[in-house]
Design a protein around this motif. Structure first.
Motif, PDB file in Angstrom:
ATOM      1  N   VAL A   1       0.834  -1.200   0.000  1.00  0.00           N
ATOM      2  CA  VAL A   1       0.000   0.000   0.000  1.00  0.00           C
ATOM      3  C   VAL A   1       0.873   1.257   0.000  1.00  0.00           C
ATOM      4  CG1 VAL A   1      -1.665   1.336   1.357  1.00  0.00           C
ATOM      5  CG2 VAL A   1      -2.004  -1.105   1.021  1.00  0.00           C
ATOM      6  N   LEU A   2       1.946   1.263   0.799  1.00  0.00           N
ATOM      7  CA  LEU A   2       2.852   2.413   0.808  1.00  0.00           C
ATOM      8  C   LEU A   2       3.513   2.618  -0.556  1.00  0.00           C
ATOM      9  CD1 LEU A   2       4.607   2.157   4.277  1.00  0.00           C
ATOM     10  CD2 LEU A   2       3.021   3.915   3.494  1.00  0.00           C
ATOM     11  N   GLY A   3       3.884   1.532  -1.193  1.00  0.00           N
ATOM     12  CA  GLY A   3       4.455   1.635  -2.530  1.00  0.00           C
ATOM     13  C   GLY A   3       3.467   2.220  -3.519  1.00  0.00           C
ATOM     14  N   SER A   4       2.215   1.820  -3.418  1.00  0.00           N
ATOM     15  CA  SER A   4       1.185   2.363  -4.300  1.00  0.00           C
ATOM     16  C   SER A   4       0.969   3.852  -4.063  1.00  0.00           C
ATOM     17  CB  SER A   4      -0.136   1.628  -4.086  1.00  0.00           C
ATOM     18  OG  SER A   4       0.004   0.276  -4.418  1.00  0.00           O
ATOM     19  N   ILE A   5       1.025   4.277  -2.820  1.00  0.00           N
ATOM     20  CA  ILE A   5       0.869   5.697  -2.504  1.00  0.00           C
ATOM     21  C   ILE A   5       2.026   6.503  -3.084  1.00  0.00           C
ATOM     22  CG2 ILE A   5       0.879   7.377  -0.610  1.00  0.00           C
ATOM     23  CD1 ILE A   5      -0.710   5.287   1.014  1.00  0.00           C
ATOM     24  N   VAL A   6       3.250   6.004  -2.941  1.00  0.00           N
ATOM     25  CA  VAL A   6       4.410   6.710  -3.475  1.00  0.00           C
ATOM     26  C   VAL A   6       4.354   6.756  -5.003  1.00  0.00           C
ATOM     27  CG1 VAL A   6       6.933   6.636  -3.674  1.00  0.00           C
ATOM     28  CG2 VAL A   6       5.840   6.244  -1.469  1.00  0.00           C
ATOM     29  N   ILE A   7       3.914   5.681  -5.628  1.00  0.00           N
ATOM     30  CA  ILE A   7       3.762   5.670  -7.094  1.00  0.00           C
ATOM     31  C   ILE A   7       2.744   6.716  -7.521  1.00  0.00           C
ATOM     32  CG2 ILE A   7       2.908   4.284  -9.025  1.00  0.00           C
ATOM     33  CD1 ILE A   7       4.152   1.853  -7.516  1.00  0.00           C
ATOM     34  N   LEU A   8       1.636   6.805  -6.805  1.00  0.00           N
ATOM     35  CA  LEU A   8       0.621   7.809  -7.109  1.00  0.00           C
ATOM     36  C   LEU A   8       1.175   9.221  -6.948  1.00  0.00           C
ATOM     37  CD1 LEU A   8      -2.414   8.383  -7.730  1.00  0.00           C
ATOM     38  CD2 LEU A   8      -2.723   8.471  -5.262  1.00  0.00           C
ATOM     39  N   LEU A   9       1.944   9.456  -5.896  1.00  0.00           N
ATOM     40  CA  LEU A   9       2.542  10.780  -5.696  1.00  0.00           C
ATOM     41  C   LEU A   9       3.524  11.123  -6.808  1.00  0.00           C
ATOM     42  CD1 LEU A   9       3.157  10.782  -1.842  1.00  0.00           C
ATOM     43  CD2 LEU A   9       1.503  12.150  -3.114  1.00  0.00           C
ATOM     44  N   LEU A  10       4.346  10.169  -7.209  1.00  0.00           N
ATOM     45  CA  LEU A  10       5.300  10.426  -8.285  1.00  0.00           C
ATOM     46  C   LEU A  10       4.599  10.705  -9.605  1.00  0.00           C
ATOM     47  CD1 LEU A  10       8.058   7.778  -7.529  1.00  0.00           C
ATOM     48  CD2 LEU A  10       8.314  10.259  -7.443  1.00  0.00           C
ATOM     49  N   ALA A  11       3.550   9.969  -9.890  1.00  0.00           N
ATOM     50  CA  ALA A  11       2.800  10.212 -11.119  1.00  0.00           C
ATOM     51  C   ALA A  11       2.115  11.580 -11.080  1.00  0.00           C
ATOM     52  CB  ALA A  11       1.771   9.108 -11.330  1.00  0.00           C
ATOM     53  N   SER A  12       1.625  11.979  -9.919  1.00  0.00           N
ATOM     54  CA  SER A  12       1.009  13.296  -9.787  1.00  0.00           C
ATOM     55  C   SER A  12       2.037  14.410  -9.978  1.00  0.00           C
ATOM     56  CB  SER A  12       0.355  13.440  -8.415  1.00  0.00           C
ATOM     57  OG  SER A  12      -0.662  12.494  -8.256  1.00  0.00           O
ATOM     58  N   PHE A  13       3.222  14.249  -9.387  1.00  0.00           N
ATOM     59  CA  PHE A  13       4.290  15.241  -9.582  1.00  0.00           C
ATOM     60  C   PHE A  13       4.671  15.340 -11.049  1.00  0.00           C
ATOM     61  CE2 PHE A  13       6.055  14.753  -5.030  1.00  0.00           C
ATOM     62  CZ  PHE A  13       5.214  15.753  -4.577  1.00  0.00           C
ATOM     63  N   SER A  14       4.715  14.212 -11.723  1.00  0.00           N
ATOM     64  CA  SER A  14       5.060  14.221 -13.139  1.00  0.00           C
ATOM     65  C   SER A  14       4.032  15.007 -13.942  1.00  0.00           C
ATOM     66  CB  SER A  14       5.150  12.790 -13.662  1.00  0.00           C
ATOM     67  OG  SER A  14       5.388  12.780 -15.044  1.00  0.00           O
ATOM     68  N   TYR A  15       2.764  14.833 -13.641  1.00  0.00           N
ATOM     69  CA  TYR A  15       1.705  15.547 -14.352  1.00  0.00           C
ATOM     70  C   TYR A  15       1.741  17.046 -14.028  1.00  0.00           C
ATOM     71  CZ  TYR A  15      -2.916  17.081 -15.758  1.00  0.00           C
ATOM     72  OH  TYR A  15      -3.951  17.769 -16.325  1.00  0.00           O
TER      73      TYR A  15
ATOM     74  N   ASP B   1       8.995   8.082 -14.950  1.00  0.00           N
ATOM     75  CA  ASP B   1       9.953   6.983 -15.099  1.00  0.00           C
ATOM     76  C   ASP B   1      10.252   6.335 -13.752  1.00  0.00           C
ATOM     77  OD1 ASP B   1      10.075   7.523 -17.794  1.00  0.00           O
ATOM     78  OD2 ASP B   1      11.913   8.725 -17.627  1.00  0.00           O
ATOM     79  N   ALA B   2      10.441   7.161 -12.740  1.00  0.00           N
ATOM     80  CA  ALA B   2      10.690   6.639 -11.398  1.00  0.00           C
ATOM     81  C   ALA B   2       9.475   5.882 -10.870  1.00  0.00           C
ATOM     82  CB  ALA B   2      11.061   7.774 -10.454  1.00  0.00           C
ATOM     83  N   ALA B   3       8.282   6.375 -11.168  1.00  0.00           N
ATOM     84  CA  ALA B   3       7.058   5.693 -10.727  1.00  0.00           C
ATOM     85  C   ALA B   3       6.926   4.326 -11.389  1.00  0.00           C
ATOM     86  CB  ALA B   3       5.832   6.559 -11.035  1.00  0.00           C
TER      87      ALA B   3
ATOM     88  N   LEU C   1       7.338  -1.639 -10.924  1.00  0.00           N
ATOM     89  CA  LEU C   1       7.894  -2.957 -11.268  1.00  0.00           C
ATOM     90  C   LEU C   1       8.581  -3.605 -10.077  1.00  0.00           C
ATOM     91  CD1 LEU C   1       9.315  -2.256 -14.828  1.00  0.00           C
ATOM     92  CD2 LEU C   1       7.401  -3.733 -14.233  1.00  0.00           C
ATOM     93  N   LEU C   2       9.360  -2.831  -9.345  1.00  0.00           N
ATOM     94  CA  LEU C   2      10.037  -3.375  -8.165  1.00  0.00           C
ATOM     95  C   LEU C   2       9.033  -3.773  -7.088  1.00  0.00           C
ATOM     96  CD1 LEU C   2      13.101  -0.994  -7.850  1.00  0.00           C
ATOM     97  CD2 LEU C   2      13.123  -3.419  -8.424  1.00  0.00           C
ATOM     98  N   SER C   3       8.008  -2.976  -6.904  1.00  0.00           N
ATOM     99  CA  SER C   3       6.994  -3.283  -5.905  1.00  0.00           C
ATOM    100  C   SER C   3       6.230  -4.552  -6.263  1.00  0.00           C
ATOM    101  CB  SER C   3       6.029  -2.103  -5.784  1.00  0.00           C
ATOM    102  OG  SER C   3       5.012  -2.388  -4.869  1.00  0.00           O
ATOM    103  N   PHE C   4       5.918  -4.715  -7.539  1.00  0.00           N
ATOM    104  CA  PHE C   4       5.220  -5.922  -7.981  1.00  0.00           C
ATOM    105  C   PHE C   4       6.081  -7.164  -7.746  1.00  0.00           C
ATOM    106  CE2 PHE C   4       4.261  -8.935 -11.460  1.00  0.00           C
ATOM    107  CZ  PHE C   4       2.976  -9.268 -11.076  1.00  0.00           C
TER     108      PHE C   4
END
Length: 72
Positions: free
Chosen positions: A23-37, A46-48, A53-56
């Motif tokens: 869940v924490l990984g998903s939150i960080v991915i969401l934050l990174l994607a939001s920053f990118s937008y 790219d980092a997200a 992939l690493l989280s999966f």
């Protein structure tokens, strides 16, 4: 994210820790994607994707570990 970190420290077994980390990984991915937008740059995305992939992969490994243990 802070509450998830506290929950991670208080988790009793490996299954709960795996769930909290996922869940924490998903939150960080969401934050990174939001920053990118919001900033209009692609390296956050790219980092997200790399983190996704690493989280999966980590979730699969942890699930195999939890599944192979003998039940109490």
């Amino acid at each position: 994210v802070l509450a998830g970190g506290l929950l991670l420290l208080r988790a009793d077994d490996a299954l709960h820790r795996t769930l909290v980390l996922d869940v924490l990984g998903s939150i960080v991915i969401l934050l990174l994607a939001s920053f990118s937008y919001l900033r209009g740059v692609s390296y956050y995305l790219d980092a997200a994707l790399a983190l996704a992939l690493l989280s999966f992969a980590a979730t699969l490994v942890a699930a195999r570990y939890v599944g192979r243990r003998d039940p109490p």
